[in-house]
Design an enzyme around this catalytic site. Structure first.
Site, PDB file in Angstrom:
ATOM      1  N   ALA A   1      18.181   4.268  24.658  1.00  0.00           N
ATOM      2  CA  ALA A   1      17.571   5.014  25.774  1.00  0.00           C
ATOM      3  C   ALA A   1      16.474   5.940  25.259  1.00  0.00           C
ATOM      4  CB  ALA A   1      18.640   5.803  26.521  1.00  0.00           C
ATOM      5  N   SER A   2      16.729   6.586  24.119  1.00  0.00           N
ATOM      6  CA  SER A   2      15.708   7.498  23.574  1.00  0.00           C
ATOM      7  C   SER A   2      14.443   6.717  23.209  1.00  0.00           C
ATOM      8  CB  SER A   2      16.242   8.257  22.348  1.00  0.00           C
ATOM      9  OG  SER A   2      16.421   7.396  21.227  1.00  0.00           O
ATOM     10  N   LYS A   3      14.629   5.519  22.652  1.00  0.00           N
ATOM     11  CA  LYS A   3      13.475   4.725  22.225  1.00  0.00           C
ATOM     12  C   LYS A   3      12.754   4.087  23.426  1.00  0.00           C
ATOM     13  CE  LYS A   3      13.686   5.534  17.829  1.00  0.00           C
ATOM     14  NZ  LYS A   3      12.601   6.283  17.170  1.00  0.00           N
TER      15      LYS A   3
ATOM     16  N   SER B   1      11.335   1.455  18.804  1.00  0.00           N
ATOM     17  CA  SER B   1      12.232   0.463  18.179  1.00  0.00           C
ATOM     18  C   SER B   1      12.297  -0.759  19.092  1.00  0.00           C
ATOM     19  CB  SER B   1      13.635   1.065  18.056  1.00  0.00           C
ATOM     20  OG  SER B   1      14.583   0.055  17.756  1.00  0.00           O
TER      21      SER B   1
ATOM     22  N   VAL C   1      12.474  18.850  14.134  1.00  0.00           N
ATOM     23  CA  VAL C   1      11.783  18.500  15.386  1.00  0.00           C
ATOM     24  C   VAL C   1      12.499  19.052  16.619  1.00  0.00           C
ATOM     25  CG1 VAL C   1      10.746  16.394  14.417  1.00  0.00           C
ATOM     26  CG2 VAL C   1      12.881  16.231  15.728  1.00  0.00           C
TER      27      VAL C   1
ATOM     28  N   TYR D   1      20.566   5.832  21.462  1.00  0.00           N
ATOM     29  CA  TYR D   1      19.398   5.474  20.638  1.00  0.00           C
ATOM     30  C   TYR D   1      18.447   4.599  21.454  1.00  0.00           C
ATOM     31  CZ  TYR D   1      16.677   3.618  16.691  1.00  0.00           C
ATOM     32  OH  TYR D   1      15.658   3.256  15.834  1.00  0.00           O
TER      33      TYR D   1
END
Ligand code: NAP
Length: 263
Positions: free
Chosen positions: A170-172, A153, A75, A168
């Site tokens: 922050a990305s979610k 999440s 990705v 993680y």
């Protein structure tokens, strides 16, 4: 015919979760939650393209599913992502559903222990990955008035003490906001965009936290319903969101977490 009238006809014609004739691309479909999603969509009649990095595992998984082809891609690679979308259209003629599920859980540690590469990789896979797939799929979803489901999440909804995986989270959280923005940007094209925020699910990703019974027991206690979840419990929500039953649902953020986010 008005937009509302055409939807009313679609609803009355097909009040079911069946996806016959629909085509879905599921990222991270080789294992864990993504595999369960691909299985549930294929069992309900959709044709599926599963994609992931590891080609061998992807091929082994595709064999287990009905009407499913594997197309490997990282990705992080826009050209590879475009290739997956092209292959889906070449093989099945269209795309109705994109499930952005592929993700990684990064090295755990407070800010001072995390370097910029860890940060960049997490954002690249978990946030820019869905951006790349959605961007490539949108022209096809415009033709089918299709839908996107992003797998975020519960860590994208709130901070957890001791979690120490801020990149993680922050990305979610970013994926939650992308969902809302895309839902508004593409509602005029009849494209729906929704997001699921799972709590802990036993997969390879959580193996390191759930490797012994004591860990599982501790984790079970964090959830009001007294247990962690299973991949099929996420897959059934995806099935609902992409089905004709959910034609008036877009921009929704659905926690599936045994009640944890209600605390
Ligand atoms: P998993 O078992 O680790 O599977 C991850 C999937 O993503 C694999 O198919 C993997 O393929 C693919 N993937 C990872 N990096 C990739 C990349 N760079 N390019 C292409 N594919 C890549 O994870 P999971 O637990 O099923 O999680 C699925 C999603 O749910 C993730 O977005 C995760 O953040 C989210 N989630 C999981 C939990 C949980 O408790 N498990 C909770 C909340 C949210 P390869 O094997 O080829 O790398």
């Amino acid at each position: 015919m008005s937009l509302l009238m055409s939807y009313k006809l679609r609803i009355s014609a097909c009040q079911s979760l069946k996806l016959s004739g629909m085509v879905a691309v599921v990222t991270g479909g080789s294992r864990g939650i993504g595999f369960a999603i691909a299985k549930m969509l294929s069992e309900n009649g959709a044709s599926i393209v599963i994609t992931a990095k590891n080609q061998k595992r992807l091929e082994e998984s595709a064999i287990l599913l009905e009407n499913t082809i594997p197309v490997s891609a990282d990705v992080r690679d826009s050209m590879a992502v475009n290739h997956v979308i092209s292959m889906a259209v070449r093989k099945f003629g269209k795309i109705d559903i994109l499930v952005n599920n592929a993700g990684i859980f990064p090295k755990v540690g407070r800010l001072d222990k995390i370097d910029e590469n860890d940060w960049n990789d997490t954002i690249n896979v978990n946030l820019t990955g869905p951006f790349r797939f959605a961007k490539a799929a949108i022209p096809h979803l415009q033709k089918t008035h299709g839908s996107i489901v992003n797998i975020s999440s519960n860590a994208g909804l709130k901070a957890f003490e001791g979690f120490n995986a801020a990149a993680y989270s922050a990305s979610k959280a970013g994926l939650v906001m992308l969902t809302k923005c895309w839902a508004l940007e593409y509602s005029c094209d009849g494209i729906r965009v929704n997001c699921i925020c799972p709590g802990a699910i036993k997969t390879d990703m959580t193996e390191r936290f759930l490797s012994n019974p004591g860990d599982v027991e501790f984790m079970n206690k964090q959830y009001p319903l007294g247990r962690i979840g299973c991949p099929e419990e996420i897959a059934s929500a995806v099935l609902y969101l992409v089905s004709e039953q959910a034609l008036w649902i877009t921009g929704s953020i659905l926690p599936i977490d045994g009640g944890e986010s209600a605390k």
